[in-house]
Write an enzyme that holds these catalytic residues in place. Structure first.
Site, PDB file in Angstrom:
ATOM      1  N   GLU A 229       4.113  -2.891  -8.358  1.00 27.80           N
ATOM      2  CA  GLU A 229       2.688  -2.622  -8.119  1.00 27.80           C
ATOM      3  C   GLU A 229       1.996  -1.767  -9.177  1.00 27.80           C
ATOM      4  OE1 GLU A 229       2.280  -1.209  -4.042  1.00 27.80           O
ATOM      5  OE2 GLU A 229       2.645  -3.228  -3.272  1.00 27.80           O
ATOM      6  N   GLU A 349       5.550  -9.633  -1.702  1.00 26.31           N
ATOM      7  CA  GLU A 349       5.492  -8.732  -0.545  1.00 26.31           C
ATOM      8  C   GLU A 349       4.365  -9.209   0.361  1.00 26.31           C
ATOM      9  OE1 GLU A 349       5.195  -4.450  -0.995  1.00 26.31           O
ATOM     10  OE2 GLU A 349       6.557  -4.428  -2.711  1.00 26.31           O
TER      11      GLU A 349
END
Ligand SMILES: *[C@@H]1O[C@H](CO)[C@@H](O)[C@H](O)[C@H]1NC(C)=O
Ligand SMILES: *[C@@H]1O[C@H](CO)[C@@H](O)[C@H](O)[C@H]1NC(C)=O
Ligand SMILES: *[C@@H]1O[C@H](CO)[C@@H](O)[C@H](O)[C@H]1NC(C)=O
Length: 450
Positions: A229, A349
């Protein structure tokens, strides 16, 4: 035992023989100071994962069978940490075994843990804890044993497990960057980039102490992920981030030509073009220095990665609005990957709060079904939507690693069923092409898929 000579004949000679072999083996290896007896002699045959246009394929080097593969996967970020000490190792084995039984074929997990601490992998730049590395060795061997491939993430953008903030701190302590420098120096500063490269090298070139297989030669590794991320503190760092990805993917590929590499993006679009930025979950997401298309288009990035957290990203929206956002989010990224990037895309995710009930039944199941349906539709057409990974699965006794998005799947029958059905319908399209004896869930799915 009747007499001595019979004992000698029946038992003593074989024992002597084994002892001799053991001594010979010992002598053979005793010149290597760190030699330890490999505990794994036999390993499941596995092909490497490759990319063909917008699909993943499995490459069998010997007989050249190419098998198109779609991913139904999961996250369990805690596998390495749980493998450091014996008592929790069995939880790791159980997670991988249960995952395989659910027909899941890819697990994404952390191959990082930076900073001081007993279970930290990198204690200070370039200084590694061998015990923790052995934990990672264990995870890889267990994955292969269960026919599961791993996406290994190499650093965290967030502070959990050290992350990029720890790298910046190390550089500050070494007097390399000044105390006021932001976390963006992680992407900009050349000393910090060298720390990170040394880390990549240590991991990618490691020889597994249990199997003797180098990580760079290990087919149970699906891909390397550069950073979990990535986000900038300042929008102005977008070109720095772009350069960082370019440099790091090239470096990883210089050490390892067999594995795929992805970034680890959440998938936000940058401010331009405006039509794309409107797909973001909010205005805030356009100013994080990332751009799904520009970043993912970089040479060497083999597939795009996207996350999906309607509940964290749009906490005040109602359920209809969240599901509506998610639906567009998937369509947009699959279409961009198919038409612009021409690379597969994995939703690495996908998370939802486990205990929230929606307006029509279980909200989480509706959310997951939306994702699974989009992936299946794309896969059926042979397009870029290559799979998704739920965040995250636990086994009993590992609740300390949980968050509000974590679930012991078999304790939630509707969720469990949904996951298994997705595995099986994706498998049914793979089976149509070619039966390769390594697909998980063949038993699970018989009877489930027509
Ligand atoms: C690879 O892609 C090409 C073009 O899309 C296709 O014709 C071929 O069948 C693919 N090969 C495999 C093994 O999927
Ligand atoms: C300290 O770092 C900041 C941020 O990188 C930079 O703007 C500033 O000029 C630096 N100051 C000194 C004295 O080096
Ligand atoms: C949900 O939110 C959307 C967008 O804000 C709104 O248009 C819609 O009426 C809301 N639906 C319900 C059932 O409240």
């Amino acid at each position: 035992m009747k007499n001595n000579s019979e004992f000698r004949e029946k038992y003593a000679y074989p024992i002597l023989g084994i002892a001799t072999i053991a001594i010979l083996l010992f002598l053979n290896f005793s010149n290597q100071l760190t030699f330890e007896f490999p505990t794994v002699f036999w390993q499941k045959n596995m092909g490497f994962v490759g990319v063909n246009s917008t699909n993943f394929i499995i490459i069998y080097s010997h007989n050249q069978i190419d098998q198109r593969v779609f991913v139904n996967g999961w996250n369990s970020y805690w596998l390495m940490e749980a493998s450091v000490w014996d008592p929790s190792r069995s939880k790791v084995s159980r997670m991988l075994k249960k995952g395989a039984q659910m027909g899941l074929n890819v697990c994404r997990t952390w191959a990082f843990s930076d900073g001081p601490g007993p279970n930290s992998l990198q204690i200070s730049p370039g200084v590694f804890n061998e015990r923790v590395l052995k934990g990672l060795d264990y995870v890889i061997v267990e994955a292969r044993k269960n026919g599961v491939r791993l996406i290994l993430s190499l650093v965290n953008n967030l502070n959990a497990f050290g992350g990029k903030a720890q790298y910046v701190k190390w550089a500050q302590e070494a007097g390399v960057v000044n105390i006021s420098s932001s976390a963006d120096s992680f992407f900009a500063d050349s000393t910090i980039k060298d720390y990170y490269k040394a880390y990549i090298k240590a991991i990618v070139t490691r020889k597994n102490s249990l199997s003797g297989v180098r990580y760079s030669e290990e087919p149970a590794i699906f891909a390397w992920e550069l950073i979990n991320e990535p986000r900038c503190d300042f929008d102005s760092c977008s070109s720095i981030l772009q350069a960082w990805i370019t440099e790091m993917v090239a470096y990883t590929k210089s050490l390892d030509q067999k594995h795929l590499v992805t970034i680890g993006l959440e998938g936000f679009y940058g401010p331009k073009p405006v039509e794309k930025s409107k797909i973001n979950p909010g205005e805030w997401a356009t100013s994080l220095g990332t751009d799904f298309i520009q970043n993912s288009a970089i040479d060497g990035i083999d597939f795009a990665s996207v996350h999906a957290y309607p509940d964290s990203w749009m906490p005040h929206a109602n359920v209809t609005a969240k599901l509506d956002f998610l639906s567009h989010w998937l369509d947009s990224h699959i279409s961009d990957s198919e038409n612009i990037l021409k690379k597969p895309v994995l939703f690495t995710e996908v998370g939802y709060p486990i205990y929230v009930k929606g307006e029509n039944g279980h909200y989480g199941d509706n959310l997951m079904r939306t994702v699974y349906d989009k992936i299946f539709e794309s896969a059926k057409k042979g397009q870029a939507g290559a799979g998704s990974l739920i965040w995250q699965l636990l086994v009993e006794g590992m609740e300390e690693f949980g968050d509000r998005f974590s679930v012991v799947a078999w304790n939630h029958p509707s969720t469990y069923k949904l996951i298994v059905e997705q595995s099986c319908r994706l498998k049914s399209i793979m089976w149509k092409r070619k039966s390769a004896g390594e697909l998980n869930g063949e038993d699970t799915c018989s009877g489930l898929v027509p």
